[in-house]
Design an enzyme around this catalytic site. Structure first.
Site, PDB file in Angstrom:
ATOM      1  N   ASN A  34      12.317   1.535  -2.380  1.00 27.14           N
ATOM      2  CA  ASN A  34      11.114   1.333  -1.565  1.00 27.14           C
ATOM      3  C   ASN A  34      11.507   0.495  -0.354  1.00 27.14           C
ATOM      4  OD1 ASN A  34       8.638   0.673  -0.498  1.00 27.14           O
ATOM      5  ND2 ASN A  34       7.981  -0.606  -2.238  1.00 27.14           N
ATOM      6  N   LYS A  58       9.768  -0.325   2.219  1.00 26.83           N
ATOM      7  CA  LYS A  58       8.690  -1.155   2.791  1.00 26.83           C
ATOM      8  C   LYS A  58       8.742  -1.065   4.326  1.00 26.83           C
ATOM      9  CE  LYS A  58       9.050  -4.003  -1.273  1.00 26.83           C
ATOM     10  NZ  LYS A  58       8.770  -5.259  -1.917  1.00 26.83           N
ATOM     11  N   HIS A 117       0.853  -0.046  -4.864  1.00 22.86           N
ATOM     12  CA  HIS A 117       1.829  -1.148  -4.781  1.00 22.86           C
ATOM     13  C   HIS A 117       1.087  -2.472  -4.571  1.00 22.86           C
ATOM     14  CE1 HIS A 117       5.096  -3.686  -3.455  1.00 22.86           C
ATOM     15  NE2 HIS A 117       5.911  -2.798  -4.008  1.00 22.86           N
ATOM     16  N   GLU A 143       1.686  -4.929  -2.791  1.00 22.82           N
ATOM     17  CA  GLU A 143       1.565  -5.365  -1.392  1.00 22.82           C
ATOM     18  C   GLU A 143       0.416  -4.629  -0.701  1.00 22.82           C
ATOM     19  OE1 GLU A 143       5.637  -4.742  -0.278  1.00 22.82           O
ATOM     20  OE2 GLU A 143       6.256  -6.526  -1.407  1.00 22.82           O
ATOM     21  N   GLU A 168       5.359  -3.341 -12.202  1.00 21.13           N
ATOM     22  CA  GLU A 168       5.917  -4.306 -11.254  1.00 21.13           C
ATOM     23  C   GLU A 168       5.126  -5.609 -11.321  1.00 21.13           C
ATOM     24  OE1 GLU A 168       8.281  -2.372  -7.892  1.00 21.13           O
ATOM     25  OE2 GLU A 168       6.228  -2.475  -7.225  1.00 21.13           O
ATOM     26  N   GLY A 196      10.346  -9.507  -4.983  1.00 20.00           N
ATOM     27  CA  GLY A 196      10.974 -10.271  -3.912  1.00 20.00           C
ATOM     28  C   GLY A 196      11.263 -11.726  -4.244  1.00 20.00           C
ATOM     29  N   SER A 211      12.653  -7.402  -8.041  1.00 16.35           N
ATOM     30  CA  SER A 211      13.923  -8.141  -7.933  1.00 16.35           C
ATOM     31  C   SER A 211      15.102  -7.497  -8.665  1.00 16.35           C
ATOM     32  CB  SER A 211      13.741  -9.583  -8.411  1.00 16.35           C
ATOM     33  OG  SER A 211      12.888 -10.264  -7.521  1.00 16.35           O
TER      34      SER A 211
END
Ligand code: PGA
Length: 253
Positions: A11, A13, A101, A103, A170, A176, A214
């Site tokens: 991904n 991003k 996702h 985010e 996730e 991250g 991660s």
């Protein structure tokens, strides 16, 4: 030990410009060169919308598959400035889309919007990588399974073709951050998700479950023992061909 088909999904991003296709070239050649029969895996990369058209053409008959990172919750064409419908993605020849996702959830997507997206993506015959995961507060309050169950039941339906839905677990606190769940908790959560989804949506097979958050070339070995996992959704480490290739190599080492 690793068995069965595994997915390594990158991904990107908000990363990538037209020349970044070189990263994909390297991943693709490595994939073709080093693929040993017993290693049964698929590589999917999700670049930003700006690169989808070019990359979908470049990698049309290649091993690497291209995915969109999201889609809008209305289909076809319409007055929705800055948005891309599932139909428009399908028309590029793209077969995958990431939905839900954390985010995107953080910038305002709720379960109702995600539900529409999943419905429309399936209608357009797209395969969905559907992301779910608890935040740190949920985890501390031991609400992980309750949150996951809610994220699944608010969006998915019994009559859906689950062969086209891959669930990506996730944990938000892991994305991250360099932090990953313990092997024991991941074994427990993966088994829960497989069992719950199969029963709740009356599947005749177990659903595919990926882990994301991660994942890197150093910690990938620690996921080997979780044989229930069907693969990984990789953010930061997918922007470098070397890191991404090393993840796959180290997984099968
Ligand atoms: P990360 O991102 O690997 O950089 O933690 C994973 C993701 O957001 O899908």
């Amino acid at each position: 030990m690793a068995s069965g088909l595994k997915y390594f999904v990158g991904n990107w991003k908000m990363f990538g410009i037209p020349t970044s296709f070189k990263i994909l070239n390297r991943i693709n050649s490595n994939f073709v060169k080093n693929k040993i029969n017993k290693e049964n895996y698929k590589v999917i990369i999700a670049p930003p919308f700006t690169l989808l058209h070019d990359y979908s053409k470049r990698f049309k008959n290649k091993k690497i598959l291209i995915s969109a990172q999201n889609c809008f919750h209305k289909d076809n064409f319409g007055p929705h400035t800055g948005n891309i419908s599932p139909y428009m993605i399908k028309k590029l020849g793209i077969k995958f889309v990431i939905i839900g996702h954390s985010e995107s959830r953080a910038s305002g997507e709720n379960d109702n919007i995600i539900k529409e997206k999943v419905y429309l993506a399936l209608k357009n015959n797209l395969n969905i990588i559907f992301c779910i995961g608890e935040n740190i507060k949920d985890k501390r309050r031991k609400k992980t399974l309750i949150v996951l169950r809610k994220q699944l039941t608010k969006v998915l339906k019994r009559n859906y073709n689950f062969k086209k839905i891959i669930i990506a677990y996730e944990p938000v606190w892991s994305i991250g951050s360099g932090k990953i769940p313990t092997a024991n908790s991941l074994i427990h959560i993966t088994a829960f998700l497989k069992k719950f989804v199969k029963k709740q949506f009356k599947l005749s097979h177990l659903p595919k479950i990926l882990y994301g958050g991660s994942v890197d070339k150093k910690n990938i070995a620690s996921f080997k023992s979780i044989s229930d996992l069907d693969g990984f959704l990789i953010g930061g480490a997918s922007k470098s061909s070397k890191n991404f290739i090393d993840i796959i190599k180290n997984f099968y080492k």
